[in-house]
Design an enzyme around this catalytic site. Structure first.
Site, PDB file in Angstrom:
ATOM      1  N   ASP A  27    -131.654 -72.242 -38.740  1.00 14.46           N
ATOM      2  CA  ASP A  27    -131.501 -72.390 -37.296  1.00 14.46           C
ATOM      3  C   ASP A  27    -130.266 -73.258 -37.029  1.00 14.46           C
ATOM      4  OD1 ASP A  27    -131.841 -72.749 -34.574  1.00 14.46           O
ATOM      5  OD2 ASP A  27    -133.930 -73.413 -34.719  1.00 14.46           O
ATOM      6  N   GLU A  74    -135.572 -63.318 -28.898  1.00 12.77           N
ATOM      7  CA  GLU A  74    -136.607 -64.337 -28.940  1.00 12.77           C
ATOM      8  C   GLU A  74    -137.659 -64.104 -27.855  1.00 12.77           C
ATOM      9  OE1 GLU A  74    -138.392 -66.120 -30.464  1.00 12.77           O
ATOM     10  OE2 GLU A  74    -137.761 -68.214 -30.506  1.00 12.77           O
ATOM     11  N   ASP A 110    -139.500 -80.287 -30.604  1.00 16.31           N
ATOM     12  CA  ASP A 110    -138.312 -79.433 -30.602  1.00 16.31           C
ATOM     13  C   ASP A 110    -137.846 -79.221 -29.173  1.00 16.31           C
ATOM     14  OD1 ASP A 110    -136.292 -77.691 -31.260  1.00 16.31           O
ATOM     15  OD2 ASP A 110    -137.612 -75.965 -31.567  1.00 16.31           O
ATOM     16  N   TYR A 128    -136.337 -69.622 -44.730  1.00 12.96           N
ATOM     17  CA  TYR A 128    -135.864 -69.904 -43.378  1.00 12.96           C
ATOM     18  C   TYR A 128    -136.070 -71.383 -43.081  1.00 12.96           C
ATOM     19  CZ  TYR A 128    -135.622 -70.127 -38.301  1.00 12.96           C
ATOM     20  OH  TYR A 128    -135.296 -70.477 -37.024  1.00 12.96           O
ATOM     21  N   ASP A 168    -129.440 -73.628 -33.569  1.00 15.22           N
ATOM     22  CA  ASP A 168    -129.639 -73.909 -32.152  1.00 15.22           C
ATOM     23  C   ASP A 168    -128.508 -73.302 -31.311  1.00 15.22           C
ATOM     24  OD1 ASP A 168    -132.067 -75.347 -32.515  1.00 15.22           O
ATOM     25  OD2 ASP A 168    -130.916 -77.064 -33.210  1.00 15.22           O
ATOM     26  N   HIS A 187    -128.460 -68.734 -37.029  1.00 14.65           N
ATOM     27  CA  HIS A 187    -128.560 -68.063 -35.725  1.00 14.65           C
ATOM     28  C   HIS A 187    -128.159 -69.004 -34.606  1.00 14.65           C
ATOM     29  CE1 HIS A 187    -132.558 -69.805 -34.710  1.00 14.65           C
ATOM     30  NE2 HIS A 187    -132.980 -69.444 -35.906  1.00 14.65           N
ATOM     31  N   ARG A 192    -128.951 -64.756 -31.346  1.00 11.65           N
ATOM     32  CA  ARG A 192    -130.278 -64.893 -30.732  1.00 11.65           C
ATOM     33  C   ARG A 192    -130.115 -65.045 -29.223  1.00 11.65           C
ATOM     34  NH1 ARG A 192    -134.659 -69.926 -31.473  1.00 11.65           N
ATOM     35  NH2 ARG A 192    -135.003 -70.171 -29.243  1.00 11.65           N
ATOM     36  N   GLU A 237    -127.959 -69.358 -30.306  1.00 14.82           N
ATOM     37  CA  GLU A 237    -128.693 -68.889 -29.128  1.00 14.82           C
ATOM     38  C   GLU A 237    -127.933 -69.168 -27.841  1.00 14.82           C
ATOM     39  OE1 GLU A 237    -131.837 -72.484 -28.412  1.00 14.82           O
ATOM     40  OE2 GLU A 237    -131.766 -71.577 -30.406  1.00 14.82           O
ATOM     41  N   CYS A 276    -137.819 -75.332 -27.669  1.00 14.08           N
ATOM     42  CA  CYS A 276    -138.405 -74.288 -28.511  1.00 14.08           C
ATOM     43  C   CYS A 276    -138.471 -72.971 -27.738  1.00 14.08           C
ATOM     44  CB  CYS A 276    -139.793 -74.704 -28.960  1.00 14.08           C
ATOM     45  SG  CYS A 276    -140.747 -73.408 -29.770  1.00 14.08           S
ATOM     46  N   ASN A 300    -139.351 -62.906 -35.003  1.00 14.12           N
ATOM     47  CA  ASN A 300    -139.780 -64.304 -35.130  1.00 14.12           C
ATOM     48  C   ASN A 300    -141.290 -64.385 -34.947  1.00 14.12           C
ATOM     49  OD1 ASN A 300    -139.706 -67.078 -35.349  1.00 14.12           O
ATOM     50  ND2 ASN A 300    -139.054 -67.410 -33.236  1.00 14.12           N
TER      51      ASN A 300
END
Length: 306
Positions: free
Chosen positions: A92, A196, A64, A49, A94, A119, A166, A121, A129, A219
């Site tokens: 990721d 998340e 982040d 990952y 974002d 993923h 996500r 989001e 984050c 996660n």
């Protein structure tokens, strides 16, 4: 040297096989650069990952908080995925870095970089984050537009990448709204669900039950808001993927901090690092393979060893 491993099976197909394997869970250590990825590969992990947080702190030296760009993330993912294409990489992505056109571009570039899964989001573009407070989310319609753009680009390119939906809506709007967003994303073609910021075991169990048979990702952030679960505990609850995004970056932070403080205070390096010579490090990073490749091509640079 990049891996010489070749396979007719795409990284996405390899990951889909892992997810579909009965009575198993996909375990992904979080890596953030070539060295951390090499160490995880050397340890024998079958999937990786790429952490957005780790990418931000390692490539930018920044927190982040939405500062990484598509180029930052894509380039890092391409480097990591190239080390061993037989080990699928989840990365990721974002928010997709913009509207529908940018989401489509992100998916296309991740696919071309050899990424097995990404993923997306539902935070605003200037995200933070997922385990920090006071996150801002886009509307349900805008989030679904991101998912639809990702699915459409995958279809357009006639390739494959696993799309992980996500949502960060749990903290902002509550469980039911978050669950509904995931269900809608799945109906549009997302392959995996990612809630998340899970806060309790009850939420963990419920999201797996409510979304079954869709695979759900957990996660496991060290020091984050979610319950601490081992691999076996997550599997028992019903998760099909578990990521440990901070496993390498936290270890690096602690070890490097200790070593440089020791150097500052004593003028010397810690005894526990004394036995780690260049050859030990390079061996994990593919030295033997590089020497064998050179020899097979008629090179004589390494006849005497290193």
């Amino acid at each position: 040297m990049e891996s010489t491993s070749t396979s007719s099976i795409s990284p996405a197909s390899l990951l889909r096989r892992q997810i579909a394997t009965k009575d198993e869970i996909v375990v992904c250590p979080g890596v953030y650069d070539g060295l951390s990825a090499r160490i995880a590969l050397h340890a024998g992990f079958k999937s990786l990952y790429m952490t957005g947080s780790g990418t931000a702190v390692s490539r930018l030296g920044m927190p982040d908080i939405g500062l990484t760009t598509l180029n930052d993330m894509r380039d890092n993912a391409a480097l990591i995925s190239s080390l061993d294409p037989s080990v699928p990489l989840i990365a990721d992505a974002d928010t997709g870095y913009g509207g529908a056109l940018m989401v489509g571009r992100t998916v296309a570039q991740y696919m071309r970089a050899g990424v097995a899964a990404l993923h997306l989001e539902d935070q605003v573009v200037n995200k933070r984050c997922g385990h920090l407070r006071n996150k801002e989310l886009v509307s349900e319609d805008e989030y679904m537009s991101r998912i639809k753009a990702a699915v459409n680009m995958r279809t357009k390119l006639d390739g494959d990448i696993v799309i992980i939906a996500r949502t960060d809506a749990l903290q902002v709007f509550g469980f039911d709204v978050a669950l509904n967003r995931l269900k809608m994303a799945i109906s549009l073609g997302a392959d995996v669900a990612f809630l998340e910021g899970i806060r309790t075991l009850e939420e963990a169990e419920r999201v797996c039950k409510e979304l079954h048979p869709t695979p759900v990702l957990y996660n496991m952030v060290q020091g984050g808001v979610s319950p601490r679960l081992t691999v076996s505990e997550a599997q028992k609850i019903g998760f099909k993927i578990i990521i440990f995004p901070a496993i390498a970056s936290r270890a690096a932070f602690l070890s490097i901090t200790k070593s440089v403080q020791y150097l500052k205070e004593t003028g010397d390096f810690p005894d526990e690092t004394a036995h780690v010579g260049p050859a030990s490090l390079y061996s994990v990073c593919g030295l033997d393979e590089a020497m064998e490749f050179d020899k097979a091509a008629g090179g004589k640079s390494y006849e005497g060893g290193i």
